[in-house]
Design an enzyme around this catalytic site. Sequence first.
Site, PDB file in Angstrom:
ATOM      1  N   ASN A 177       0.836  -1.197   0.000  1.00 27.57           N
ATOM      2  CA  ASN A 177       0.000   0.000   0.000  1.00 27.57           C
ATOM      3  C   ASN A 177       0.874   1.250   0.000  1.00 27.57           C
ATOM      4  OD1 ASN A 177       0.601  -0.851   2.661  1.00 27.57           O
ATOM      5  ND2 ASN A 177      -1.121   0.271   3.531  1.00 27.57           N
ATOM      6  N   ILE A 178       0.357   2.257  -0.669  1.00 28.62           N
ATOM      7  CA  ILE A 178       1.091   3.513  -0.838  1.00 28.62           C
ATOM      8  C   ILE A 178       0.144   4.648  -0.476  1.00 28.62           C
ATOM      9  CG2 ILE A 178       2.355   4.979  -2.477  1.00 28.62           C
ATOM     10  CD1 ILE A 178       2.646   2.343  -4.224  1.00 28.62           C
ATOM     11  N   GLU A 179       0.452   5.340   0.628  1.00 27.71           N
ATOM     12  CA  GLU A 179      -0.461   6.383   1.117  1.00 27.71           C
ATOM     13  C   GLU A 179      -0.063   7.765   0.590  1.00 27.71           C
ATOM     14  OE1 GLU A 179      -0.695   5.728   5.375  1.00 27.71           O
ATOM     15  OE2 GLU A 179      -1.975   3.963   5.014  1.00 27.71           O
ATOM     16  N   CYS A 212      -4.146   0.637  -2.404  1.00 25.88           N
ATOM     17  CA  CYS A 212      -3.994  -0.598  -1.626  1.00 25.88           C
ATOM     18  C   CYS A 212      -2.953  -1.516  -2.262  1.00 25.88           C
ATOM     19  CB  CYS A 212      -5.313  -1.356  -1.568  1.00 25.88           C
ATOM     20  SG  CYS A 212      -6.600  -0.562  -0.604  1.00 25.88           S
ATOM     21  N   GLU A 266      -3.201  -4.635  -2.957  1.00 34.91           N
ATOM     22  CA  GLU A 266      -3.773  -5.518  -3.982  1.00 34.91           C
ATOM     23  C   GLU A 266      -3.815  -4.832  -5.344  1.00 34.91           C
ATOM     24  OE1 GLU A 266      -4.877  -4.759  -1.002  1.00 34.91           O
ATOM     25  OE2 GLU A 266      -6.212  -6.276  -0.176  1.00 34.91           O
ATOM     26  N   CYS A 275     -10.350  -4.715   0.462  1.00 34.40           N
ATOM     27  CA  CYS A 275     -11.429  -3.724   0.549  1.00 34.40           C
ATOM     28  C   CYS A 275     -12.352  -3.865  -0.663  1.00 34.40           C
ATOM     29  CB  CYS A 275     -10.854  -2.313   0.634  1.00 34.40           C
ATOM     30  SG  CYS A 275     -10.346  -1.621  -0.957  1.00 34.40           S
ATOM     31  N   CYS A 305     -10.851  -2.951  -4.080  1.00 30.78           N
ATOM     32  CA  CYS A 305      -9.922  -3.966  -4.610  1.00 30.78           C
ATOM     33  C   CYS A 305     -10.672  -5.203  -5.088  1.00 30.78           C
ATOM     34  CB  CYS A 305      -8.891  -4.343  -3.554  1.00 30.78           C
ATOM     35  SG  CYS A 305      -7.683  -3.017  -3.294  1.00 30.78           S
TER      36      CYS A 305
HETATM   37  N1  THU Z   1      -5.205  -1.395   2.744  1.00 28.12           N
HETATM   38  C1  THU Z   1      -4.668  -2.224   1.794  1.00 28.12           C
HETATM   39  O1  THU Z   1      -3.593  -1.930   1.229  1.00 28.12           O
HETATM   40  N2  THU Z   1      -5.334  -3.365   1.481  1.00 28.12           N
HETATM   41  C2  THU Z   1      -6.431  -3.826   2.143  1.00 28.12           C
HETATM   42  O2  THU Z   1      -6.911  -4.897   1.816  1.00 28.12           O
HETATM   43  C3  THU Z   1      -7.014  -3.027   3.221  1.00 28.12           C
HETATM   44  C4  THU Z   1      -6.464  -1.663   3.393  1.00 28.12           C
HETATM   45  C5  THU Z   1      -4.439  -0.190   3.140  1.00 28.12           C
HETATM   46  C6  THU Z   1      -5.022   1.128   2.746  1.00 28.12           C
HETATM   47  C7  THU Z   1      -4.387   2.048   3.781  1.00 28.12           C
HETATM   48  O3  THU Z   1      -3.090   2.423   3.344  1.00 28.12           O
HETATM   49  C8  THU Z   1      -4.233   1.181   5.004  1.00 28.12           C
HETATM   50  O4  THU Z   1      -4.330  -0.162   4.544  1.00 28.12           O
HETATM   51  C9  THU Z   1      -5.268   1.423   6.089  1.00 28.12           C
HETATM   52  O5  THU Z   1      -6.551   1.370   5.578  1.00 28.12           O
END
Ligand code: THU
Length: 141
Positions: free
Chosen positions: A45-47, A56, A58, A94, A97
């Site tokens: 994941n990259i915020e 996310c 995925e 989520c 995804c």
């Molecule tokens: N996130 C994912 O990368 N995949 C998931 O299946 C659930 C959520 C990430 C998004 C965000 O960066 C962090 O988790 C918290 O929600």
Amino acid sequence: MERTQAQQLIRAAFAARRFAYTPYSHFKVGAALLARNGQVFTGCNIESASYSPTNCAERTALFKAVSEGVTEFSAIAIVGSREGEVNRIVTSPCGVCRQALFEFGGPELTVIMARSEEDYLETTLGELLPYGFGPKNLELD
Ligand code: THU
């Protein structure tokens, strides 16, 4: 899916999780997507400081694959937890995804949600996204 193959995919997801960029949530996710041709694409994941562009793990893995011309998949493994912790529950993909994966994986895609190589749940995308809307609905398959 065979246990040793699932464990290999889980290991790849844990390796990708190390690169998660999560200064805001500190929740680190890794994913490993197995293509039908045997290739494995990983993602984290990259915020973003403005939050909504966050991607996310995925979808990072999926978009890496599709952008390299690979569009058929058989399985994805997902691992997630806060920095330095092991969660009590598995990280499930989520809704966004699930929809993105459905476009390419369809209901047959195997989804492995893991806490460790020994402790994981295995299901299908069809179970996670029943009656999913996809290319078939537009008669584009
Ligand atoms: N996130 C994912 O990368 N995949 C998931 O299946 C659930 C959520 C990430 C998004 C965000 O960066 C962090 O988790 C918290 O929600």
